[in-house]
Design an enzyme around this catalytic site. Structure first.
Site, PDB file in Angstrom:
ATOM      1  N   SER A  69     -22.952  11.577  11.966  1.00 46.61           N
ATOM      2  CA  SER A  69     -23.215  11.393  13.375  1.00 46.61           C
ATOM      3  C   SER A  69     -22.559  10.921  13.853  1.00 46.61           C
ATOM      4  CB  SER A  69     -24.820  11.151  13.597  1.00 46.61           C
ATOM      5  OG  SER A  69     -25.604  11.330  14.791  1.00 46.61           O
ATOM      6  N   ASP A 281     -22.754  15.093  20.159  1.00 46.12           N
ATOM      7  CA  ASP A 281     -21.792  13.986  19.248  1.00 46.12           C
ATOM      8  C   ASP A 281     -21.226  14.382  18.304  1.00 46.12           C
ATOM      9  OD1 ASP A 281     -24.292  14.915  18.038  1.00 46.12           O
ATOM     10  OD2 ASP A 281     -24.833  12.805  17.339  1.00 46.12           O
ATOM     11  N   ASP A 285     -25.477  16.957  17.050  1.00 42.54           N
ATOM     12  CA  ASP A 285     -27.225  17.276  16.929  1.00 42.54           C
ATOM     13  C   ASP A 285     -28.038  16.684  18.054  1.00 42.54           C
ATOM     14  OD1 ASP A 285     -26.826  14.211  16.453  1.00 42.54           O
ATOM     15  OD2 ASP A 285     -28.237  14.403  14.364  1.00 42.54           O
ATOM     16  N   GLU A 376     -35.671  12.860  22.036  1.00 39.22           N
ATOM     17  CA  GLU A 376     -35.351  11.741  22.974  1.00 39.22           C
ATOM     18  C   GLU A 376     -34.533  11.627  23.786  1.00 39.22           C
ATOM     19  OE1 GLU A 376     -35.527   8.759  18.537  1.00 39.22           O
ATOM     20  OE2 GLU A 376     -34.042  11.200  18.315  1.00 39.22           O
ATOM     21  N   ASN A 378     -31.782   9.800  24.230  1.00 42.06           N
ATOM     22  CA  ASN A 378     -31.042  10.126  23.640  1.00 42.06           C
ATOM     23  C   ASN A 378     -29.944  11.437  23.197  1.00 42.06           C
ATOM     24  OD1 ASN A 378     -31.327  10.772  20.835  1.00 42.06           O
ATOM     25  ND2 ASN A 378     -31.403   9.051  20.260  1.00 42.06           N
ATOM     26  N   ARG A 502     -37.047  -3.035  18.777  1.00 42.26           N
ATOM     27  CA  ARG A 502     -36.914  -2.516  17.436  1.00 42.26           C
ATOM     28  C   ARG A 502     -35.725  -2.672  16.716  1.00 42.26           C
ATOM     29  NH1 ARG A 502     -34.147   2.534  17.118  1.00 42.26           N
ATOM     30  NH2 ARG A 502     -35.629   2.913  15.269  1.00 42.26           N
ATOM     31  N   GLY A 505     -32.598   1.542  12.216  1.00 36.20           N
ATOM     32  CA  GLY A 505     -33.160   2.606  10.555  1.00 36.20           C
ATOM     33  C   GLY A 505     -31.889   2.049  10.375  1.00 36.20           C
ATOM     34  N   THR A 506     -31.043   2.040   9.630  1.00 32.94           N
ATOM     35  CA  THR A 506     -29.430   2.338   8.666  1.00 32.94           C
ATOM     36  C   THR A 506     -28.684   1.099   9.059  1.00 32.94           C
ATOM     37  OG1 THR A 506     -28.248   2.978  11.667  1.00 32.94           O
ATOM     38  CG2 THR A 506     -29.151   4.534   9.484  1.00 32.94           C
ATOM     39  N   ARG A 511     -32.147  -3.285  18.432  1.00 31.14           N
ATOM     40  CA  ARG A 511     -32.355  -2.566  19.125  1.00 31.14           C
ATOM     41  C   ARG A 511     -33.349  -2.923  21.063  1.00 31.14           C
ATOM     42  NH1 ARG A 511     -28.458   0.303  18.231  1.00 31.14           N
ATOM     43  NH2 ARG A 511     -28.958   1.369  16.280  1.00 31.14           N
TER      44      ARG A 511
END
Length: 548
Positions: A69, A281, A285, A376, A378, A502, A505-506, A511
């Site tokens: 992404s 991006d 997406d 979102e 973003n 938070r 996730g990767t 963040r």
């Protein structure tokens, strides 16, 4: 498959796609994502898993997308797409993580355990669609996915270089032929065709102009828009930049994530004051709009503004066609600007649901409405319509009064422009342009609908991201102990202050998001919260500094 055949499969895996690292990798909100050099065995195993998933779903097609992404080019990733074009069912994320991390010696026994656990009928046919982005490592990883699918006697179909949303669209169409044709051409025919239908019904009025600059992030989205551009018949004049030539690197100082997080215009574009620009991006997406004013200052129109624009227009169309009984709602995450939430609930009178970060959470919540809009901040989002909503609008288009029929037909075109499976920068771009054209809005008119609170996002590298736990849709931190108390103390010093943290996730990153009444205050609050995270959550490297 007989045991002897399976043993050949695992011998092949050890020889062709061996596990060469002990680095633990976790299936997160966007699948697996890390350095491309660590992924080959993972992608092969996701080929195996996709076959099992297809058989559990009675042979329906599953998707595998090779992409990282908005990450920079050395990274890559892989994620699975479920039969309705949605993200992989959450209960399978742990299964994917387990299969990705076992040793080569344990791969056979683990796969057998998973087959038994999910009750996968190995006599059924299995179908898997495979797509990839433009990264130089993607073809090798896509080949590993093909090998994994074929190893368990599944049938792979390779789509080559496509945007992530295109693959989601094709998977959905393959399993539901009423949605469209499962090809790249079928995608253009439905989405671009519907946009042209809308444009032909709407004259260019007011402050709207048909020129749109596009930042393609040196990725696949810009390349596909270059194909689409030739078929627009002058309805939209696309000025395409950052298409991957002239040494431009994927997502480097360009693309939607760079623009949103840095709040700076991308390189590679000669900006004209007050000219609207759409920034995609790397895998197409996410979508962020912006413009640069005559003082060279950037003004963002992010996912919040896109959601508000679409929600207000759909509400207007529903009223015009007499379908106000349909329940329309908007879904946001904690990253949504507080000013946008107030505008939606107080001015538009539209209900808002707040959920955890991650498309799967937004998409699921949106399905609870007749028409659910989720974005979102973003720029990742879309609109989903229930069968009931489509049937109501379709009936009005056929049987309503003249003005009602006209509005309903416009809404049916608007639905067809929408990729309902997942956030889609190209689809969303055409939705935004349709609304701006319908209302005669220039980019400054759109920006004037409401004013965002200044905000700042930062990230803090930590030893282990799992030390961070949250609740209340990630707006409150429950561990490590004392961190939320410190955040509350810092926020209380600022007018209109808000901040939350938070875990990524990767990657092992926390963040930080902060907003306040001035940019200076938002920047300072974010830095102070980042310092608190560093101190209390095991920060690595240099401690964040306060702005001067």
């Amino acid at each position: 498959m007989p045991p002897s055949s399976l043993r050949v499969v695992y011998a092949f895996a050890r020889e062709m796609h061996p596990k060469t690292t002990d680095v633990f990798i976790q299936y997160g909100t966007a699948g697996f994502r890390t350095k491309a050099s660590l992924l080959e065995h993972v992608v092969y195993r996701m080929g195996l898993l996709a076959v099992l998933r297809s058989r559990v779903k009675n042979g329906r097609t599953i998707g595998i997308m090779i992409t990282a992404s908005h990450n920079l080019e050395p990274d890559n990733g892989v994620k699975l797409v479920d039969p309705d074009g949605e993200m992989l069912e959450q209960s399978w994320e742990e299964i994917a993580t387990r299969l990705a991390n076992v040793s080569d010696n344990d791969l056979e026994s683990t796969t057998a355990e998973i087959i038994k656990q999910v009750n996968s009928d190995m006599t059924l046919k299995a179908s898997v669609y495979i797509g990839m982005d433009t990264r130089y490592t993607s073809p090798r990883l896509a080949a590993a996915a093909v090998h994994g699918v074929m190893a368990l006697k599944g049938t792979p179909k390779e789509f080559g270089i496509v945007t992530t949303p295109m693959l989601h669209f094709c998977v959905k169409c393959r399993n539901d032929n009423t949605y469209g044709t499962p090809t790249e051409e079928g995608y253009y025919e439905k989405i671009v065709g519907a946009f042209k239908n809308i444009s032909q019904k709407l004259p260019v009025v007011g402050n709207y102009n048909t020129t749109l600059y596009v930042d393609g992030a040196n990725g696949v989205g810009g390349k596909k828009l270059n194909i689409i551009k030739k078929s627009l018949d002058g309805e939209l004049d696309l000025v395409l930049c950052n298409l991957g030539g002239n040494g431009g690197k994927l997502n480097l100082n360009c693309g939607a994530d760079f623009v949103k997080v840095s709040q700076k215009p991308p390189v590679g574009i000669e900006h004209v004051p007050f000219q609207r620009v759409a920034s995609l991006d790397g895998d197409g997406d996410r979508l962020i709009y912006y413009y640069v004013d005559d003082k060279n200052e950037i003004h963002l129109l992010d996912g919040d503004q896109i959601a508000i624009l679409l929600a207000s227009y759909i509400t207007e169309l529903l009223k015009s066609c007499g379908a106000q009984e349909l329940r329309l709602g908007l879904v946001q995450t904690a990253y949504a600007n507080g000013a946008s939430t107030r505008y939606i609930t107080q001015e538009l009178k539209i209900p808002v649901t707040c959920v955890k970060t991650g498309v799967k959470h937004l998409h699921h919540a949106a399905l609870s409405y007749d028409i659910g809009i989720y974005f979102e901040a973003n720029g990742h989002g879309t609109v989903v319509y229930s069968k009931e909503a489509k049937n109501v609008v379709r009936k009005i288009a056929e049987e309503g009064e003249a003005e009602q029929r006209k509005a309903a037909q416009l809404l049916l075109n608007f639905i067809d422009v929408t990729n309902e499976t997942v956030g889609d920068a190209i689809s969303d771009l055409f939705l935004v342009e349709s609304v701006l054209r319908a209302r005669g809005l220039g980019v400054r008119d759109w920006a004037a609908l409401y004013r965002d609170l200044p905000c700042r996002q930062l990230k803090v590298t930590v030893q282990d991201r799992n030390v961070i736990s949250t609740t209340d849709a990630e707006r409150q931190c429950t561990s490590p102990e004392g961190l939320q108390t410190k955040i509350n103390e810092l926020v209380s010093k600022y007018t209109s202050g808000r901040s939350f943290v938070r875990a990524s996730g990767t990657e092992d990153v926390v963040r930080v998001y902060s907003e306040a009444d001035t940019q200076e205050s938002a920047d300072k609050l974010a830095a102070e919260v980042a310092q608190a995270v560093f101190d209390l959550a095991g920060g690595v490297g240099d401690r964040p500094e306060l702005p001067e």
